[in-house]
Design a protein around this motif. Structure first.
Motif, mmCIF file in Angstrom:
data_model
loop_
_atom_site.group_PDB
_atom_site.id
_atom_site.type_symbol
_atom_site.label_atom_id
_atom_site.label_comp_id
_atom_site.label_asym_id
_atom_site.label_seq_id
_atom_site.Cartn_x
_atom_site.Cartn_y
_atom_site.Cartn_z
ATOM 1 N N VAL A 1 0.862 -1.178 0.000
ATOM 2 C CA VAL A 1 0.000 0.000 0.000
ATOM 3 C C VAL A 1 0.900 1.229 0.000
ATOM 4 N N GLY A 2 0.771 2.083 -1.059
ATOM 5 C CA GLY A 2 1.621 3.259 -1.177
ATOM 6 C C GLY A 2 3.035 2.857 -1.591
ATOM 7 N N PRO A 3 3.964 3.823 -1.700
ATOM 8 C CA PRO A 3 3.746 5.256 -1.468
ATOM 9 C C PRO A 3 3.055 5.979 -2.619
ATOM 10 N N GLU A 4 2.874 5.291 -3.782
ATOM 11 C CA GLU A 4 2.208 5.954 -4.899
ATOM 12 C C GLU A 4 0.771 6.274 -4.521
ATOM 13 N N SER A 5 0.311 7.443 -4.929
ATOM 14 C CA SER A 5 -1.032 7.887 -4.555
ATOM 15 C C SER A 5 -1.800 8.334 -5.786
ATOM 16 N N ALA A 6 -3.118 8.142 -5.734
ATOM 17 C CA ALA A 6 -3.993 8.639 -6.794
ATOM 18 C C ALA A 6 -4.237 10.127 -6.656
ATOM 19 N N GLY A 7 -3.877 10.696 -5.502
ATOM 20 C CA GLY A 7 -4.035 12.122 -5.271
ATOM 21 C C GLY A 7 -5.487 12.556 -5.345
ATOM 22 N N SER A 8 -5.685 13.846 -5.599
ATOM 23 C CA SER A 8 -7.048 14.350 -5.740
ATOM 24 C C SER A 8 -7.519 14.248 -7.186
ATOM 25 N N VAL A 9 -6.570 14.184 -8.130
ATOM 26 C CA VAL A 9 -6.871 14.012 -9.544
ATOM 27 C C VAL A 9 -5.980 12.906 -10.083
ATOM 28 N N PRO A 10 -6.507 11.768 -10.548
ATOM 29 C CA PRO A 10 -7.935 11.482 -10.675
ATOM 30 C C PRO A 10 -8.622 11.071 -9.381
ATOM 31 N N GLY A 11 -7.852 10.753 -8.333
ATOM 32 C CA GLY A 11 -8.453 10.343 -7.078
ATOM 33 C C GLY A 11 -8.713 8.847 -7.038
ATOM 34 N N PRO A 12 -9.261 8.341 -5.914
ATOM 35 C CA PRO A 12 -9.591 6.920 -5.800
ATOM 36 C C PRO A 12 -10.530 6.459 -6.907
ATOM 37 N N ALA A 13 -10.565 5.149 -7.137
ATOM 38 C CA ALA A 13 -11.411 4.609 -8.208
ATOM 39 C C ALA A 13 -12.874 4.986 -8.010
ATOM 40 N N CYS A 14 -13.327 5.027 -6.754
ATOM 41 C CA CYS A 14 -14.735 5.312 -6.468
ATOM 42 C C CYS A 14 -15.135 6.737 -6.823
ATOM 43 N N TYR A 15 -14.153 7.614 -7.113
ATOM 44 C CA TYR A 15 -14.481 8.970 -7.547
ATOM 45 C C TYR A 15 -15.029 8.989 -8.977
ATOM 46 N N GLY A 16 -14.745 7.931 -9.743
ATOM 47 C CA GLY A 16 -15.247 7.876 -11.106
ATOM 48 C C GLY A 16 -14.560 8.846 -12.047
ATOM 49 N N ARG A 17 -13.288 9.115 -11.800
ATOM 50 C CA ARG A 17 -12.572 10.088 -12.626
ATOM 51 C C ARG A 17 -11.436 9.458 -13.424
ATOM 52 N N GLY A 18 -11.533 8.163 -13.673
ATOM 53 C CA GLY A 18 -10.582 7.526 -14.576
ATOM 54 C C GLY A 18 -9.562 6.608 -13.936
ATOM 55 N N ASN A 19 -9.352 6.695 -12.614
ATOM 56 C CA ASN A 19 -8.403 5.793 -11.965
ATOM 57 C C ASN A 19 -9.039 4.415 -11.803
ATOM 58 N N THR A 20 -8.318 3.383 -12.167
ATOM 59 C CA THR A 20 -8.851 2.017 -12.049
ATOM 60 C C THR A 20 -8.094 1.183 -11.034
ATOM 61 N N ARG A 21 -7.157 1.788 -10.313
ATOM 62 C CA ARG A 21 -6.399 1.045 -9.306
ATOM 63 C C ARG A 21 -6.959 1.326 -7.914
ATOM 64 N N PRO A 22 -6.970 0.335 -7.041
ATOM 65 C CA PRO A 22 -7.634 0.493 -5.733
ATOM 66 C C PRO A 22 -6.799 1.311 -4.753
ATOM 67 N N THR A 23 -7.493 2.033 -3.889
ATOM 68 C CA THR A 23 -6.845 2.842 -2.863
ATOM 69 C C THR A 23 -7.432 2.497 -1.499
ATOM 70 N N VAL A 24 -6.863 3.110 -0.464
ATOM 71 C CA VAL A 24 -7.372 2.911 0.897
ATOM 72 C C VAL A 24 -8.815 3.398 0.996
ATOM 73 N N THR A 25 -9.121 4.516 0.368
ATOM 74 C CA THR A 25 -10.494 5.017 0.381
ATOM 75 C C THR A 25 -11.444 4.032 -0.283
ATOM 76 N N ASP A 26 -11.030 3.425 -1.387
ATOM 77 C CA ASP A 26 -11.880 2.422 -2.044
ATOM 78 C C ASP A 26 -12.177 1.263 -1.104
ATOM 79 N N ALA A 27 -11.188 0.842 -0.335
ATOM 80 C CA ALA A 27 -11.406 -0.247 0.623
ATOM 81 C C ALA A 27 -12.414 0.163 1.685
ATOM 82 N N ASN A 28 -12.286 1.369 2.211
ATOM 83 C CA ASN A 28 -13.235 1.832 3.225
ATOM 84 C C ASN A 28 -14.650 1.955 2.663
ATOM 85 N N VAL A 29 -14.771 2.389 1.419
ATOM 86 C CA VAL A 29 -16.097 2.502 0.795
ATOM 87 C C VAL A 29 -16.713 1.127 0.582
ATOM 88 N N LEU A 30 -15.936 0.184 0.040
ATOM 89 C CA LEU A 30 -16.464 -1.146 -0.224
ATOM 90 C C LEU A 30 -16.893 -1.848 1.067
#
Length: 682
Positions: A344-373
């Protein structure tokens, strides 16, 4: 409303959000605002937030700003083209460093100094280590070097002469000649920023300061111009990395002191909140979108360090709150490496495109995606400040299944929980680094999470480090902005003494202290801010002869003789290492002085809930925890009255964060609105 009766506004500009805390001193009220940051145009996000808190900027008396502009510029190497004029033979100090390597155990690694070699020019001058002027500076050669750097497109210049800390005469003359021909004010003399022994640290700090002057200076001048155009006539102050604040002009002169400005403000707020709540010993954890910043507060005071590294080889030697940073934020990307291990990390999706659940083009999972799921964040909730109307749980599931679940042979929910387990272990390691490795037992400290994501992991962190208590502030997501409002104004000075204690002239030491006090007081006076009081801090960097690392020794004015200083050193050395070394001569390396202008104190009681009755639950929420589903009760956290208790599993929601109370834990609202987390009695 006149400026004298106006609002006090704290603003922390982060990579994803600009957080604003507003104190209306006349009405005795406080409020918070969170708006999306504008990357690359931070001033616009700042002004958007100001527009949300006041009808006009003329209603604001003071703005205190925590900024990441300087830190981000260094990390991304988006600094001004800078030159260095230095002593013959010392052109390569930046590259020699301390003979360290990017990878301690590796045989390969690259390092590119912030100033390239062709922009580092040498001139004839020499001062000996005892301050003797051996070779006067060749001012014509200095001017020629300055003109050559201008021809090569430099916007800033740093003058660094070896041993100038012992006698700055050559460097001062050279700086005056350069300023006479340089077309802007971006000229840094190393001894004006750091008159201290050790050439690499002094050169690095001064070079970084010069490289930041055009970046931070232009940002602050543009910001002040925008504020004035909107009617602002009050004081614009900037948070320093030592947790104090300084004037806008001082920040333009020494922008290197703004490094880690935002996290430092958060630690100041944490220390004040913890003291008021009756917990003088606390570890703070600021979890944002990209990083997790950890600091330790012992005895109600944040720990300071003499220097830090922004990145490898980018050393800043200036008083800074001790903060350890790791890549474990909400946007940190989870992946399975070639060896089949989950990272997990250190690479980050940042605010753009952001976590996958933001629906802004990122398809890799993040910590936020895990918390949402896992249901710990309700996907249908608007994301703070209008960034998103809702999140897409199916996009989070697809990212986790493709990149983690299938490679590890797990179902999606088990894979999401594994992501959080790894992230929690990384964060716990950072907590141990600031506690156990510095001689503190984390079991005796409370844990205080803040930032947008910290409260989701409070119970997990308590379990990981066996902390007895968790403290979730009233507004975790804007804690750094609150710290801006609470911070005192502070200025630091340093002088190298390099003298044996037995040879110390106490009168000379007192004269040096008085000189630093006067210089720091002039800085305080120039800000035009009214203070409730002034206090000072005097410290000496000391060591036993034969050692290379120093111990910082705090002394009072009543201890400024050889006997008093020796006793203070032995106490400090024994506290650090468990013993003293009798019979070995003692040496004083540096004198450090800080002068603090105490701003009016913020009454944390303003944050206390005004409601009296326990609210109705918002319903229940299915949350996956410990390998199975739970029905967690949902509450609006800010509607909970003083004394309210909520047993886990529970999800507490508020505009700036979500709090996840695990089964086996209980949260209770204290008299200041903090949520105190404790394990349920078995």
């Amino acid at each position: 409303m006149s400026a004298a009766q106006g609002l006090v506004v704290g603003v922390d500009v982060g990579g994803t959000f600009t957080d604003i805390f507003v104190l209306d001193e006349a009405a005795g009220t406080a409020s918070v605002v969170k708006v999306p940051s504008t990357r690359g145009e931070e001033a616009r996000g700042f002004m958007n937030g100001i527009a949300r808190v006041a009808d006009g900027a003329d209603a604001i008396a003071t703005i205190v700003h925590g900024t990441t502009v300087g830190t981000n510029a260094l990390l991304e190497r988006k600094v001004a083209r800078t030159g260095i004029i230095t002593t013959e033979g010392f052109r390569d100090v930046l590259e020699m460093r301390r003979r360290d390597r990017p990878q301690t155990w590796g045989l390969r690694g690259n390092y590119e100094p912030v100033v390239p070699r062709d922009l580092r020019l040498e001139v004839r001058e020499r001062v000996l280590a005892d301050g003797t002027l051996h070779t006067p500076v060749d001012l014509d050669q200095v001017e020629a070097a300055a003109r050559a750097l201008l021809e090569q497109g430099c916007d800033a210049v740093c003058l660094f002469f070896v041993n100038a800390y012992a006698n700055p005469a050559n460097e001062a003359q050279a700086a005056a000649r350069v300023r006479a021909v340089w077309p802007n004010g971006n000229v840094t003399a190393a001894t004006e920023v750091l008159p201290e022994i050790r050439e690499f640290e002094r050169c690095s700090t001064a070079a970084l300061n010069a490289a930041l002057q055009p970046v931070v200076g232009s940002y602050l001048r543009r910001l002040e111009s925008d504020l004035k155009a909107n009617g602002f006539g009050g004081e614009l102050l900037v948070v320093q990395s030592n947790g104090g604040v300084m004037s806008r002009q001082t920040a333009c002169d020494v922008p290197v002191r703004t490094a880690l400005s935002g996290p430092a403000a958060g630690v100041i707020a944490c220390a004040a909140i913890a003291r008021a709540a009756g917990f003088p010993d606390v570890v703070s954890g600021d979890m944002g979108g990209t990083s997790f910043d950890v600091s330790l507060v012992a005895g109600g005071e944040a720990a300071l360090s003499a220097q830090t590294s922004i990145d490898f080889g980018m050393v800043v030697r200036a008083p800074m709150i001790q903060i350890e940073t790791i890549g474990a934020g909400g946007g940190s990307i989870a992946s399975v490496d070639a060896g089949g291990l989950l990272q997990v990390g250190p690479e980050s999706a940042g605010s753009v495109p952001g976590p996958a659940c933001y629906g802004r083009g990122n398809t890799r999972p993040t910590v936020t995606d895990a918390n949402v799921l896992l249901g710990r964040i309700a996907a249908e909730r608007p994301l703070g400040g209008g960034l998103l109307a809702k999140m897409d749980v199916e996009l989070a599931r697809a990212a986790i299944e493709e990149h983690v679940a299938r490679p590890l042979g797990l179902d999606a929910h088990a894979a999401a929980e594994a992501i959080l387990t790894v992230a929690n272990a990384k964060m716990a390691g950072a907590i141990r680094l600031v506690s156990i490795e510095r001689g503190h037992d984390p079991r005796k400290f409370a844990y205080m999470p803040f930032g947008g994501g910290g409260a989701l992991h409070v119970c997990a962190m308590m379990n990981e480090v066996d902390a007895a208590r968790g403290i979730v502030p009233r507004y975790p997501g804007v804690t750094s902005a609150l710290g801006c409002v609470m911070a005192d104004m502070r200025h630091d000075g340093v002088q190298t003494l390099n003298v044996a204690l037995d040879a110390l002239d106490a009168g000379d030491l007192l004269a040096r202290i008085d000189g630093l006090a006067q210089a720091c007081q002039e800085r305080l006076d120039s800000a035009g801010v009214a203070f409730e009081g002034i206090r000072e801090s005097i410290e000496l960097d000391m060591l036993y002869v034969g050692q290379s690392h120093t111990v910082r020794v705090e002394v009072g004015r009543g201890e400024l003789d050889r006997a008093g200083i020796a006793a203070a050193f032995e106490r400090a050395y024994r506290a650090a290492f468990g013993r003293s070394l009798a019979g070995i001569p003692i040496r004083i390396l540096n004198l450090r002085y800080a002068r603090i202008g105490q701003r009016p104190k913020f009454d944390l009681a303003l944050l206390a809930p005004t409601c009296r009755d326990m609210p109705q639950a918002l319903g229940t929420q299915r949350v996956f925890h410990g390998g199975r589903w739970h029905d967690a009760v949902r509450y609006a956290r800010l509607d909970l009255p003083v004394g309210a208790e909520v047993a886990g599993p529970a999800v507490l929601e508020q505009p700036d964060t979500t709090i996840w109370i695990e089964p086996g834990f209980t949260g209770r609202v204290d008299s200041l609105g903090n949520l105190l987390i404790a394990r349920q009695a078995s």
